[in-house]
Design a protein around this motif. Structure first.
Motif, mmCIF file in Angstrom:
data_model
loop_
_atom_site.group_PDB
_atom_site.id
_atom_site.type_symbol
_atom_site.label_atom_id
_atom_site.label_comp_id
_atom_site.label_asym_id
_atom_site.label_seq_id
_atom_site.Cartn_x
_atom_site.Cartn_y
_atom_site.Cartn_z
ATOM 1 N N PHE A 34 2.410 37.866 -20.102
ATOM 2 C CA PHE A 34 1.280 38.667 -19.638
ATOM 3 C C PHE A 34 0.059 38.459 -20.528
ATOM 4 C CE2 PHE A 34 4.074 41.682 -17.280
ATOM 5 C CZ PHE A 34 3.361 41.685 -16.101
ATOM 6 N N ILE A 35 0.271 38.559 -21.824
ATOM 7 C CA ILE A 35 -0.837 38.451 -22.779
ATOM 8 C C ILE A 35 -1.467 37.064 -22.713
ATOM 9 C CG2 ILE A 35 -1.425 38.452 -25.240
ATOM 10 C CD1 ILE A 35 0.752 40.705 -25.504
ATOM 11 N N ASN A 36 -0.641 36.026 -22.664
ATOM 12 C CA ASN A 36 -1.173 34.658 -22.578
ATOM 13 C C ASN A 36 -1.943 34.438 -21.282
ATOM 14 O OD1 ASN A 36 -0.121 33.961 -25.075
ATOM 15 N ND2 ASN A 36 1.788 33.203 -24.210
ATOM 16 N N CYS A 37 -1.419 34.938 -20.183
ATOM 17 C CA CYS A 37 -2.108 34.815 -18.902
ATOM 18 C C CYS A 37 -3.427 35.568 -18.931
ATOM 19 C CB CYS A 37 -1.216 35.337 -17.790
ATOM 20 S SG CYS A 37 -1.943 35.218 -16.148
ATOM 21 N N TYR A 38 -3.400 36.773 -19.458
ATOM 22 C CA TYR A 38 -4.618 37.583 -19.576
ATOM 23 C C TYR A 38 -5.685 36.825 -20.363
ATOM 24 C CZ TYR A 38 -7.782 41.109 -21.405
ATOM 25 O OH TYR A 38 -8.902 41.799 -21.776
ATOM 26 N N HIS A 39 -5.303 36.260 -21.501
ATOM 27 C CA HIS A 39 -6.271 35.528 -22.331
ATOM 28 C C HIS A 39 -6.786 34.274 -21.631
ATOM 29 C CE1 HIS A 39 -6.242 38.027 -25.845
ATOM 30 N NE2 HIS A 39 -4.932 37.971 -25.938
ATOM 31 N N ALA A 40 -5.896 33.545 -20.946
ATOM 32 C CA ALA A 40 -6.320 32.330 -20.249
ATOM 33 C C ALA A 40 -7.324 32.654 -19.141
ATOM 34 C CB ALA A 40 -5.108 31.610 -19.651
ATOM 35 N N LEU A 41 -7.042 33.695 -18.369
ATOM 36 C CA LEU A 41 -7.957 34.078 -17.289
ATOM 37 C C LEU A 41 -9.249 34.668 -17.839
ATOM 38 C CD1 LEU A 41 -5.380 35.588 -14.816
ATOM 39 C CD2 LEU A 41 -6.742 33.524 -14.456
ATOM 40 N N ASN A 42 -9.132 35.505 -18.849
ATOM 41 C CA ASN A 42 -10.305 36.135 -19.443
ATOM 42 C C ASN A 42 -11.251 35.096 -20.059
ATOM 43 O OD1 ASN A 42 -11.684 38.612 -20.002
ATOM 44 N ND2 ASN A 42 -11.057 38.422 -22.132
ATOM 45 N N ALA A 43 -10.689 34.035 -20.617
ATOM 46 C CA ALA A 43 -11.498 32.989 -21.252
ATOM 47 C C ALA A 43 -12.403 32.271 -20.263
ATOM 48 C CB ALA A 43 -10.586 31.977 -21.950
ATOM 49 N N VAL A 44 -12.024 32.275 -18.993
ATOM 50 C CA VAL A 44 -12.831 31.604 -17.969
ATOM 51 C C VAL A 44 -13.497 32.607 -17.029
ATOM 52 C CG1 VAL A 44 -11.563 29.431 -18.088
ATOM 53 C CG2 VAL A 44 -10.827 31.197 -16.471
ATOM 54 N N GLY A 45 -13.543 33.867 -17.454
ATOM 55 C CA GLY A 45 -14.246 34.890 -16.691
ATOM 56 C C GLY A 45 -13.444 35.530 -15.578
ATOM 57 N N GLY A 46 -12.146 35.351 -15.580
ATOM 58 C CA GLY A 46 -11.293 35.930 -14.545
ATOM 59 C C GLY A 46 -10.544 37.145 -15.044
ATOM 60 N N TRP A 47 -9.609 37.611 -14.229
ATOM 61 C CA TRP A 47 -8.795 38.756 -14.636
ATOM 62 C C TRP A 47 -7.410 38.697 -14.024
ATOM 63 C CZ3 TRP A 47 -7.736 41.072 -10.077
ATOM 64 C CH2 TRP A 47 -8.734 41.252 -9.129
ATOM 65 N N LEU A 48 -6.506 39.482 -14.629
ATOM 66 C CA LEU A 48 -5.128 39.632 -14.175
ATOM 67 C C LEU A 48 -4.904 41.102 -13.878
ATOM 68 C CD1 LEU A 48 -2.133 38.616 -13.916
ATOM 69 C CD2 LEU A 48 -1.910 39.215 -16.344
ATOM 70 N N ARG A 49 -4.308 41.416 -12.723
ATOM 71 C CA ARG A 49 -4.008 42.794 -12.356
ATOM 72 C C ARG A 49 -2.555 42.892 -11.901
ATOM 73 N NH1 ARG A 49 -8.335 42.980 -14.367
ATOM 74 N NH2 ARG A 49 -10.229 43.955 -13.613
ATOM 75 N N PRO A 50 -1.628 43.239 -12.799
ATOM 76 C CA PRO A 50 -0.253 43.493 -12.360
ATOM 77 C C PRO A 50 -0.220 44.739 -11.474
ATOM 78 C CG PRO A 50 -0.379 43.244 -14.748
ATOM 79 C CD PRO A 50 -1.773 43.358 -14.240
ATOM 80 N N ALA A 51 0.597 44.702 -10.428
ATOM 81 C CA ALA A 51 0.645 45.839 -9.504
ATOM 82 C C ALA A 51 2.049 46.032 -8.952
ATOM 83 C CB ALA A 51 -0.330 45.613 -8.350
ATOM 84 N N GLY A 52 2.411 47.288 -8.743
ATOM 85 C CA GLY A 52 3.660 47.620 -8.079
ATOM 86 C C GLY A 52 4.897 47.581 -8.952
ATOM 87 N N ALA A 53 4.746 47.699 -10.265
ATOM 88 C CA ALA A 53 5.911 47.652 -11.154
ATOM 89 C C ALA A 53 6.815 48.862 -10.940
ATOM 90 C CB ALA A 53 5.460 47.597 -12.610
ATOM 91 N N ALA A 54 8.128 48.618 -10.984
ATOM 92 C CA ALA A 54 9.108 49.702 -10.905
ATOM 93 C C ALA A 54 8.959 50.590 -12.134
ATOM 94 C CB ALA A 54 10.519 49.116 -10.839
ATOM 95 N N ASP A 55 9.486 51.803 -12.059
ATOM 96 C CA ASP A 55 9.335 52.774 -13.146
ATOM 97 C C ASP A 55 9.802 52.237 -14.498
ATOM 98 O OD1 ASP A 55 8.227 54.614 -11.413
ATOM 99 O OD2 ASP A 55 10.110 55.722 -11.119
ATOM 100 N N ALA A 56 10.957 51.562 -14.528
ATOM 101 C CA ALA A 56 11.484 51.046 -15.795
ATOM 102 C C ALA A 56 10.553 50.004 -16.405
ATOM 103 C CB ALA A 56 12.877 50.459 -15.590
ATOM 104 N N VAL A 57 10.022 49.123 -15.572
ATOM 105 C CA VAL A 57 9.104 48.078 -16.044
ATOM 106 C C VAL A 57 7.770 48.702 -16.450
ATOM 107 C CG1 VAL A 57 7.844 45.998 -15.369
ATOM 108 C CG2 VAL A 57 10.242 46.278 -14.719
#
Length: 102
Positions: A34-57
């Motif tokens: 997650f962190i690596n993906c966030y940084h890769a997308l953020n570095a090029v002006g994009g974003w990551l939005r995780p959605a729909g995680a189960a309660d445990a996750v």
């Protein structure tokens, strides 16, 4: 106001909504992904939005503070659009990054 307020960043790069509905377990490897993906997308002006995680996750995401860095959503429908266009929904971060050439 003359220069007292910094300009807000504009996000013009690739964006991903990550469908977490099928994820039942999240450990340190997943968190690092997650962190690596966030940084890769953020570095090029994009974003990551995780959605729909189960309660445990979702609990793990909150426990490690990932939700304070990455904008997480409880449902796919609650994820924001970018310039009126919904970002692509992906089920695999590595596939999404490869598709975006990041």
């Amino acid at each position: 106001m003359g220069g007292r307020w910094p300009l807000l960043p504009t996000h013009t790069g690739p964006s991903i909504v990550l469908d977490m509905r099928g994820v039942t377990f999240l450990d340190s490897s997943g968190i690092n992904t997650f962190i690596n993906c966030y940084h890769a997308l953020n570095a090029v002006g994009g974003w990551l939005r995780p959605a729909g995680a189960a309660d445990a996750v979702a609990s793990v995401i909150k426990l490690v503070g990932l939700d304070s860095v990455i904008d997480c959503h409880t449902t796919l429908a609650s994820t924001p659009s970018k310039d009126g266009v919904q970002a692509p929904v992906e089920r695999c971060v590595s596939t999404a990054l490869a598709r975006l050439h990041l």
